[in-house]
Scaffold this active site. Structure first.
Site, PDB file in Angstrom:
ATOM      1  N   SER A 118      -1.541   0.165  -7.733  1.00  0.00           N
ATOM      2  CA  SER A 118      -1.882  -0.487  -6.511  1.00  0.00           C
ATOM      3  C   SER A 118      -3.446  -0.915  -6.596  1.00  0.00           C
ATOM      4  O   SER A 118      -4.211  -0.627  -7.214  1.00  0.00           O
ATOM      5  CB  SER A 118      -2.011   0.680  -5.543  1.00  0.00           C
ATOM      6  OG  SER A 118      -2.637   0.395  -4.517  1.00  0.00           O
ATOM      7  N   ALA A 119      -3.613  -2.018  -5.751  1.00  0.00           N
ATOM      8  CA  ALA A 119      -4.926  -2.412  -5.600  1.00  0.00           C
ATOM      9  C   ALA A 119      -5.957  -1.324  -5.082  1.00  0.00           C
ATOM     10  O   ALA A 119      -7.144  -1.709  -5.383  1.00  0.00           O
ATOM     11  CB  ALA A 119      -4.660  -3.638  -4.614  1.00  0.00           C
ATOM     12  N   CYS A 120      -5.300  -0.321  -4.770  1.00  0.00           N
ATOM     13  CA  CYS A 120      -6.275   0.781  -4.109  1.00  0.00           C
ATOM     14  C   CYS A 120      -7.017   1.278  -5.405  1.00  0.00           C
ATOM     15  O   CYS A 120      -7.967   2.350  -5.216  1.00  0.00           O
ATOM     16  CB  CYS A 120      -5.462   1.824  -3.551  1.00  0.00           C
ATOM     17  SG  CYS A 120      -4.828   1.488  -1.940  1.00  0.00           S
ATOM     18  N   TYR A 149      -5.595   8.707  -3.809  1.00  0.00           N
ATOM     19  CA  TYR A 149      -4.064   7.801  -4.242  1.00  0.00           C
ATOM     20  C   TYR A 149      -4.765   6.799  -5.247  1.00  0.00           C
ATOM     21  O   TYR A 149      -3.982   6.663  -6.244  1.00  0.00           O
ATOM     22  CB  TYR A 149      -3.796   7.234  -2.899  1.00  0.00           C
ATOM     23  CG  TYR A 149      -2.749   6.294  -3.032  1.00  0.00           C
ATOM     24  CD1 TYR A 149      -1.584   6.627  -3.329  1.00  0.00           C
ATOM     25  CD2 TYR A 149      -3.264   4.709  -2.938  1.00  0.00           C
ATOM     26  CE1 TYR A 149      -0.422   5.427  -3.463  1.00  0.00           C
ATOM     27  CE2 TYR A 149      -1.979   3.742  -2.964  1.00  0.00           C
ATOM     28  CZ  TYR A 149      -0.818   4.158  -3.428  1.00  0.00           C
ATOM     29  OH  TYR A 149       0.132   3.073  -3.409  1.00  0.00           O
ATOM     30  N   GLU A 191       3.867   4.577   7.808  1.00  0.00           N
ATOM     31  CA  GLU A 191       4.067   3.106   8.007  1.00  0.00           C
ATOM     32  C   GLU A 191       2.664   2.437   7.616  1.00  0.00           C
ATOM     33  O   GLU A 191       1.960   2.953   7.877  1.00  0.00           O
ATOM     34  CB  GLU A 191       4.662   2.575   9.393  1.00  0.00           C
ATOM     35  CG  GLU A 191       3.932   3.102  10.426  1.00  0.00           C
ATOM     36  CD  GLU A 191       3.935   4.285  11.043  1.00  0.00           C
ATOM     37  OE1 GLU A 191       4.404   5.176  10.232  1.00  0.00           O
ATOM     38  OE2 GLU A 191       3.564   4.461  12.153  1.00  0.00           O
ATOM     39  N   THR A 219     -10.409  -7.335   6.382  1.00  0.00           N
ATOM     40  CA  THR A 219      -9.649  -8.358   5.779  1.00  0.00           C
ATOM     41  C   THR A 219      -8.601  -7.800   4.542  1.00  0.00           C
ATOM     42  O   THR A 219      -9.011  -6.971   3.880  1.00  0.00           O
ATOM     43  CB  THR A 219     -10.304  -9.488   5.124  1.00  0.00           C
ATOM     44  OG1 THR A 219     -11.307  -8.891   3.937  1.00  0.00           O
ATOM     45  CG2 THR A 219     -10.991 -10.440   6.024  1.00  0.00           C
TER      46      THR A 219
HETATM   47  P1  NAD Z   1       7.869   4.429  -0.570  1.00  0.00           P
HETATM   48  O1  NAD Z   1       7.075   5.478   0.021  1.00  0.00           O
HETATM   49  O2  NAD Z   1       8.819   3.600   0.392  1.00  0.00           O
HETATM   50  O3  NAD Z   1       8.868   4.785  -1.706  1.00  0.00           O
HETATM   51  C1  NAD Z   1       8.315   5.733  -2.867  1.00  0.00           C
HETATM   52  C2  NAD Z   1       9.772   6.578  -2.938  1.00  0.00           C
HETATM   53  O4  NAD Z   1       9.341   7.644  -3.808  1.00  0.00           O
HETATM   54  C3  NAD Z   1       9.925   7.334  -1.604  1.00  0.00           C
HETATM   55  O5  NAD Z   1      11.317   6.903  -1.381  1.00  0.00           O
HETATM   56  C4  NAD Z   1       9.942   8.973  -2.167  1.00  0.00           C
HETATM   57  O6  NAD Z   1      10.834   9.558  -1.388  1.00  0.00           O
HETATM   58  C5  NAD Z   1      10.076   8.805  -3.461  1.00  0.00           C
HETATM   59  N1  NAD Z   1       9.686  10.163  -4.003  1.00  0.00           N
HETATM   60  C6  NAD Z   1       8.162  10.496  -3.673  1.00  0.00           C
HETATM   61  N2  NAD Z   1       8.124  11.731  -4.606  1.00  0.00           N
HETATM   62  C7  NAD Z   1       9.335  11.874  -5.169  1.00  0.00           C
HETATM   63  C8  NAD Z   1       9.692  12.873  -6.036  1.00  0.00           C
HETATM   64  N3  NAD Z   1       8.874  13.920  -6.342  1.00  0.00           N
HETATM   65  N4  NAD Z   1      10.813  12.654  -6.567  1.00  0.00           N
HETATM   66  C9  NAD Z   1      11.676  11.485  -6.529  1.00  0.00           C
HETATM   67  N5  NAD Z   1      11.274  10.619  -5.645  1.00  0.00           N
HETATM   68  C10 NAD Z   1      10.148  10.737  -5.116  1.00  0.00           C
HETATM   69  O7  NAD Z   1       6.848   3.314  -0.997  1.00  0.00           O
HETATM   70  P2  NAD Z   1       6.936   1.779  -1.345  1.00  0.00           P
HETATM   71  O8  NAD Z   1       6.295   1.251  -0.558  1.00  0.00           O
HETATM   72  O9  NAD Z   1       8.535   1.452  -1.824  1.00  0.00           O
HETATM   73  O10 NAD Z   1       6.022   1.830  -3.079  1.00  0.00           O
HETATM   74  C11 NAD Z   1       6.603   1.987  -4.209  1.00  0.00           C
HETATM   75  C12 NAD Z   1       5.744   1.800  -5.248  1.00  0.00           C
HETATM   76  O11 NAD Z   1       4.675   0.854  -5.229  1.00  0.00           O
HETATM   77  C13 NAD Z   1       4.747   3.160  -5.028  1.00  0.00           C
HETATM   78  O12 NAD Z   1       4.300   3.740  -6.313  1.00  0.00           O
HETATM   79  C14 NAD Z   1       3.473   2.782  -4.329  1.00  0.00           C
HETATM   80  O13 NAD Z   1       2.424   3.601  -4.886  1.00  0.00           O
HETATM   81  C15 NAD Z   1       3.465   1.370  -5.056  1.00  0.00           C
HETATM   82  N6  NAD Z   1       2.673   0.460  -4.111  1.00  0.00           N
HETATM   83  C16 NAD Z   1       3.270   0.063  -3.050  1.00  0.00           C
HETATM   84  C17 NAD Z   1       2.422  -0.856  -1.982  1.00  0.00           C
HETATM   85  C18 NAD Z   1       2.999  -1.143  -0.825  1.00  0.00           C
HETATM   86  O14 NAD Z   1       2.298  -2.081  -0.069  1.00  0.00           O
HETATM   87  N7  NAD Z   1       4.160  -0.957  -0.525  1.00  0.00           N
HETATM   88  C19 NAD Z   1       1.298  -1.204  -2.518  1.00  0.00           C
HETATM   89  C20 NAD Z   1       0.629  -0.707  -3.692  1.00  0.00           C
HETATM   90  C21 NAD Z   1       1.434   0.203  -4.414  1.00  0.00           C
END
Ligand code: NAD
Length: 322
Positions: A118-120, A149, A191, A219
């Protein structure tokens, strides 16, 4: 037929990725703690399981898996990540999942494994000026992410890259920047800003007021889900490990972002700024490296993706009221 395992298939990006891989002719196994909330998992096989448990991870490889997409993480929006209340579980859960999955991929001869960072993970000190944030891939160190995170993401990036160096495991690492679109969490506390702002505007009257965390001058850039998946697939098909940004360079302030959504809604919306978890002051993707290495960058304007997302959340909100 190529086979893929999508970890986190019950989540937002994972659900869409399952469908994308299927449309490309893969046999896809999904795994998650839960089924996709919005029915967005058309996996050939879906395993309900906890990836913190190595026995669950082991059982996923009872057939040849060519590619693993590791997206499972304990995460949410600013209200989940930046309050500090979930730091221990976020770090413990996500790190355990990554430690398990990368080792399983090695033991079972997986050809390539994708990891969603992640960008974080970028240092806070480069993101203090909302007009000039710096998020080029080479600016990651000295490290100083603004959340646990982000620290876990940085640790896990390094974990995957060390498996590449020491075991020759083909890893691909991307740093996502605020991915949004239909079929993502839009209420309940996990969300993120695009969905939360859509929901607030949907519930507001024409001429009404919505609460915004912070002064709204912070931003960000936001990337539509289809563009994110295109970036992921291109990275996986390439012979380059990354890490690479997958994001948009169309940076907006949160106030401007609210105006874009208000225009989509056709309502006049007033902003009430309140205290709340905000994250860094400024963040934007830097796409120079992905363009150089993969010859690709996203093209869809923010407004287009937001119009689709708004329409989908509006439908959800209407059926939730019934
Ligand atoms: P999301 O929360 O919708 O999906 C993550 C999924 O992981 C969830 O469905 C959750 O139930 C599952 N999970 C968590 N713990 C688990 C476990 N112990 N066993 C099995 N499953 C488990 O998030 P997303 O937005 O779809 O993000 C997907 C990935 O992308 C993540 O790794 C997130 O950190 C990364 N990411 C997302 C964003 C964004 O803007 N959405 C930005 C940066 C990074």
């Amino acid at each position: 037929m190529k086979t893929a395992l999508v970890c986190g298939a019950g989540g937002f990006i994972g659900g869409h990725l399952v469908n994308r891989l299927q449309s490309e002719g893969y046999w896809v196994r999904g795994v998650d703690l839960k089924h996709n909330e919005y029915g967005n998992d058309k996996a050939d096989d879906f395993v309900i399981g906890d990836l913190r448990d190595p026995r669950v991870c082991e059982a996923l490889f009872d057939r040849q898996i060519d590619e693993v997409y590791q997206l499972a993480a304990d995460m949410g929006g600013a209200g989940y990540i930046f309050t500090g209340d979930h730091d221990a579980v976020v770090m413990h859960n996500s790190a355990t999942i990554n430690l398990n999955m990368v080792e399983m991929a090695r033991l079972h001869g997986v050809k390539k494994i994708f990891y969603s960072s992640s960008a974080c993970m970028y240092p806070e000190y480069n993101q203090l000026d909302p007009d000039n944030p710096k998020c080029s891939e080479d600016s990651a160190y000295p490290a100083m992410p603004d959340s646990e995170y982000g620290w876990e993401k940085l640790f896990s990036e390094r974990l995957y890259l060390s498996y590449y160096r020491n075991y020759g495991l083909e890893v691909r690492v991307a740093r996502f920047h605020n991915i949004f679109g239909p079929m993502g969490t839009w209420d309940g506390g996990k969300e993120k800003a695009p969905a939360a702002l859509c929901r607030k505007i949907i519930h507001a009257e024409d001429g009404g007021t919505i609460d915004i965390w912070g002064d709204g001058k912070q931003t960000r850039s936001f990337l539509y889900i289809d563009e994110c998946l295109e970036g992921v697939r291109r990275l996986m098909e390439s012979d380059w490990t990354g890490p690479v940004n997958i994001g948009s360079e169309e940076m907006v302030s949160i106030n401007e972002f609210v105006d874009i959504i208000a225009t989509i809604s056709g309502k006049k919306i007033n902003k009430h700024h309140i205290e709340g978890p905000e994250g860094v002051r400024g963040r934007n993707s830097d796409n120079a490296l992905i363009y150089e290495k993969l010859g690709w960058k996203p093209t869809q304007p923010l407004r287009e993706g937001m119009a689709k997302t708004y329409a989908w959340i509006e439908k959800q909100a209407a059926s939730a009221v019934k």
